[in-house]
Enzyme design. Structure first.
Site, short mmCIF file in Angstrom:
data_model
loop_
_atom_site.label_atom_id
_atom_site.label_comp_id
_atom_site.label_asym_id
_atom_site.label_seq_id
_atom_site.Cartn_x
_atom_site.Cartn_y
_atom_site.Cartn_z
N THR A 147 0.82 -1.21 0.00
CA THR A 147 0.00 0.00 0.00
C THR A 147 0.86 1.27 0.00
OG1 THR A 147 -1.46 1.27 1.45
CG2 THR A 147 -0.12 -0.36 2.51
N ASP A 148 0.27 2.36 -0.48
CA ASP A 148 0.96 3.66 -0.40
C ASP A 148 1.01 4.17 1.03
OD1 ASP A 148 -1.72 4.34 -0.06
OD2 ASP A 148 -1.76 5.89 -1.62
N GLU A 149 0.22 3.55 1.93
CA GLU A 149 0.15 4.07 3.30
C GLU A 149 1.46 3.88 4.06
OE1 GLU A 149 -3.59 3.32 5.30
OE2 GLU A 149 -4.62 3.09 3.38
N TYR A 173 -1.95 -0.58 10.92
CA TYR A 173 -2.06 -1.25 9.61
C TYR A 173 -0.85 -0.93 8.75
CZ TYR A 173 -3.32 -1.72 4.66
OH TYR A 173 -3.30 -2.00 3.31
N LYS A 177 2.21 -3.32 7.32
CA LYS A 177 2.48 -3.51 5.89
C LYS A 177 3.93 -3.10 5.57
CE LYS A 177 0.18 -4.69 2.94
NZ LYS A 177 -0.14 -6.05 2.39
P1 NAD Z 1 -9.35 -7.61 2.07
O1 NAD Z 1 -9.37 -7.38 3.54
O2 NAD Z 1 -10.59 -7.39 1.28
O3 NAD Z 1 -8.87 -9.11 1.77
C1 NAD Z 1 -7.84 -9.72 2.46
C2 NAD Z 1 -7.96 -11.23 2.25
O4 NAD Z 1 -6.89 -11.88 2.93
C3 NAD Z 1 -9.27 -11.81 2.81
O5 NAD Z 1 -9.84 -12.69 1.87
C4 NAD Z 1 -8.82 -12.56 4.06
O6 NAD Z 1 -9.63 -13.68 4.36
C5 NAD Z 1 -7.42 -12.99 3.65
N1 NAD Z 1 -6.55 -13.24 4.80
C6 NAD Z 1 -6.41 -12.48 5.93
N2 NAD Z 1 -5.52 -13.05 6.76
C7 NAD Z 1 -5.06 -14.17 6.13
C8 NAD Z 1 -4.11 -15.16 6.46
N3 NAD Z 1 -3.46 -15.12 7.63
N4 NAD Z 1 -3.88 -16.16 5.60
C9 NAD Z 1 -4.55 -16.23 4.43
N5 NAD Z 1 -5.48 -15.33 4.06
C10 NAD Z 1 -5.72 -14.30 4.90
O7 NAD Z 1 -8.16 -6.72 1.52
P2 NAD Z 1 -7.96 -6.06 0.09
O8 NAD Z 1 -8.51 -4.69 0.13
O9 NAD Z 1 -8.39 -7.00 -0.95
O10 NAD Z 1 -6.38 -5.93 0.06
C11 NAD Z 1 -5.56 -6.97 -0.47
C12 NAD Z 1 -4.11 -6.56 -0.33
O11 NAD Z 1 -3.88 -5.34 -1.02
C13 NAD Z 1 -3.67 -6.31 1.12
O12 NAD Z 1 -2.38 -6.80 1.27
C14 NAD Z 1 -3.70 -4.79 1.25
O13 NAD Z 1 -2.77 -4.36 2.20
C15 NAD Z 1 -3.31 -4.39 -0.14
N6 NAD Z 1 -3.80 -3.07 -0.57
C16 NAD Z 1 -5.13 -2.76 -0.44
C17 NAD Z 1 -5.59 -1.52 -0.91
C18 NAD Z 1 -7.07 -1.15 -0.83
O14 NAD Z 1 -7.41 -0.02 -1.15
N7 NAD Z 1 -7.96 -2.05 -0.45
C19 NAD Z 1 -4.70 -0.62 -1.48
C20 NAD Z 1 -3.35 -0.99 -1.60
C21 NAD Z 1 -2.93 -2.22 -1.15
P1 TYD Z 2 -10.84 3.70 4.13
O1 TYD Z 2 -11.76 3.29 3.03
O2 TYD Z 2 -10.98 3.07 5.47
O3 TYD Z 2 -9.36 3.54 3.56
P2 TYD Z 2 -7.94 4.07 4.18
O4 TYD Z 2 -8.13 4.45 5.59
O5 TYD Z 2 -7.08 2.86 4.02
O6 TYD Z 2 -7.53 5.21 3.30
O7 TYD Z 2 -10.98 5.27 4.32
C1 TYD Z 2 -10.79 6.17 3.24
C2 TYD Z 2 -10.90 7.56 3.79
O8 TYD Z 2 -12.24 7.79 4.21
C3 TYD Z 2 -10.05 7.78 5.03
O9 TYD Z 2 -9.55 9.11 5.01
C4 TYD Z 2 -11.03 7.62 6.18
C5 TYD Z 2 -12.33 8.11 5.60
N1 TYD Z 2 -13.55 7.46 6.11
C6 TYD Z 2 -14.62 8.25 6.50
O10 TYD Z 2 -14.59 9.50 6.48
N2 TYD Z 2 -15.77 7.62 6.93
C7 TYD Z 2 -15.87 6.26 6.99
O11 TYD Z 2 -16.93 5.73 7.42
C8 TYD Z 2 -14.76 5.46 6.57
C9 TYD Z 2 -14.82 3.96 6.61
C10 TYD Z 2 -13.62 6.12 6.12
#
Ligand code: NAD
Ligand code: TYD
Length: 366
Positions: A147-149, A173, A177
């Protein structure tokens, strides 16, 4: 054959579905099926011989070793993680366990497998990665999805994050990561494991669990619940349509330089409040409220998230320059598709909201 961890979650499921829509190379999905893992995301693959879903933990070394030995994947793509910042604030333990300890065990399992792979197969002169069957030591890849975070927070005037920006994570989180990214890096430098890392901005799209901002806004709007805006709603995120993230990962897997980091972003910086207004306006158009009032009436300002990062912004030039990747969707086209997907899939939404998707997991798995 490729092994996808976390493939029943939001991005992982989109990746698996896209992969099998574009190729016949089989996929084995390893997923713990936590609350965020939803096999209904992969329901369209039921009975498809190219896909196998295995319930299990990336930290279970015996299981992962068995899967690797049995299926001989040419790549492992690691999506598995605890992914929600708010949950990490209330309970960081699972984040440390899966994102750090789990990644460590996964790296060790993969290293054991990789180190015993044959150096080369007789592939008649074609590039190893072009071969879909048979993993070799030189063609194998471990792609870590991050992630960019990990880069921390920007002010309004700071330049966007590049691959050389400081790693300054602020939430449990993002710290977990960042730790996993460091482990991946170290396994490359120390052991030569052929790794790639992608650091992507906020995704949105189909199958997004409605604890994250965009899906939460859509599902809450439809049932008349408040739309919570943290603090002043002026925090900025870069948004990328999930299918574009998947295409970036495929491209990096195909042609990324070993040990390199690639930032992935959509060039779509938006303040949260703008996102809320956009989603409300789309719903006003596509599914007007029965009382004729605008959805924005449901906006509710709530207490800010502790340590809330003010701004994320991604410079994705390296990926474009080196590998020719660009996002296909604009924010306008992607968000419209996303809202429409939630309207078109009421069963998925209802099952997630009622918890019925867990019953499905219990019936089919454990
Ligand atoms: P998500 O929470 O929707 O999915 C995570 C999946 O991992 C789930 O299916 C969960 O059951 C599985 N999981 C959790 N712990 C596990 C373990 N110990 N062993 C096997 N499986 C396990 O998350 P997402 O949004 O799909 O993100 C996927 C990846 O991309 C993550 O690594 C996250 O950090 C990264 N990422 C997410 C975003 C975003 O905006 N959602 C952006 C950048 C990077
Ligand atoms: P989120 O989707 O949780 O992603 P991340 O925290 O990883 O960026 O949140 C996106 C942005 O929206 C973040 O600045 C937090 C804000 N947010 C709200 O304002 N209200 C909400 O109910 C949620 C879930 C997030």
């Amino acid at each position: 054959m490729i092994l996808v961890t976390g493939g029943a979650g939001f991005i992982g499921a989109n990746f698996v579905l896209d992969w099998l829509a574009q190729s016949d190379e089989p996929v084995i999905t390893l997923d713990k099926l936590t609350y965020a893992g939803n096999p209904e995301n992969l329901q369209s693959l039921q009975g498809d011989a190219r896909h196998t879903l295995v319930q299990g933990d990336i930290g279970d070394a015996a299981l992962v070793a068995k899967l690797l030995a049995e299926h001989q994947p040419r790549a492992v793509i690691n999506f598995a993680a605890e992914s929600h910042v708010d949950r990490s604030i209330h309970g960081p333990g699972d984040f440390i366990q899966t994102n750090i300890v789990g990644t460590f065990h996964l790296l060790e399992s993969v290293r054991g497998y990789w180190s015993n792979l044959p150096e080369n197969l007789d592939c008649h002169g074609s590039a190893p990665l072009a071969m879909t069957a048979g993993a070799t030591k030189s063609s194998f890849r471990f792609l870590h999805v991050s992630t960019d975070e990990v880069y921390g927070s920007l002010t309004k005037d700071d330049p966007a994050f590049t691959e050389t920006s400081h790693i300054e994570p602020n939430s449990p989180y993002s710290a977990s990561k960042a730790a996993s990214d460091h482990l991946v890096r170290a396994w490359h430098h120390t052991y030569g494991l052929p790794v790639l890392t992608t650091n992507c901005s906020n995704n949105y799209g189909p199958y997004h669990f409605p604890e994250k901002l965009i899906p939460l806004l859509i599902v809450n709007s439809l049932v008349g619940k408040p739309l919570p805006v943290y603090g002043d709603g002026q925090q900025i995120r870069d948004w990328l349509y999930v299918k574009d993230h998947c295409s970036a990962i495929r491209r990096v897997l195909e042609a990324g330089r070993l040990g390199e980091i690639y930032n992935v972003g959509g060039w779509n910086e938006k303040a949260n409040l703008d996102i809320v207004h956009t989603v409300c306006a789309l719903l006003d158009e596509l599914r007007p409220r029965a009382d004729g009032k605008p959805y924005k009436d449901q906006i509710t300002y709530v207490t800010d998230r502790p340590g809330h990062d003010r701004r994320y912004a991604i410079d994705a030039h390296k990926l474009e320059r080196e590998l020719g990747w660009k996002p296909a969707e604009t924010f306008d086209s992607g968000i419209r598709k996303t809202v429409q997907w939630y309207l078109d899939n009421p069963d998925w939404v209802t099952h997630v909201q009622s918890g019925a998707y867990r019953e499905w997991v219990q019936k089919h798995y454990k």
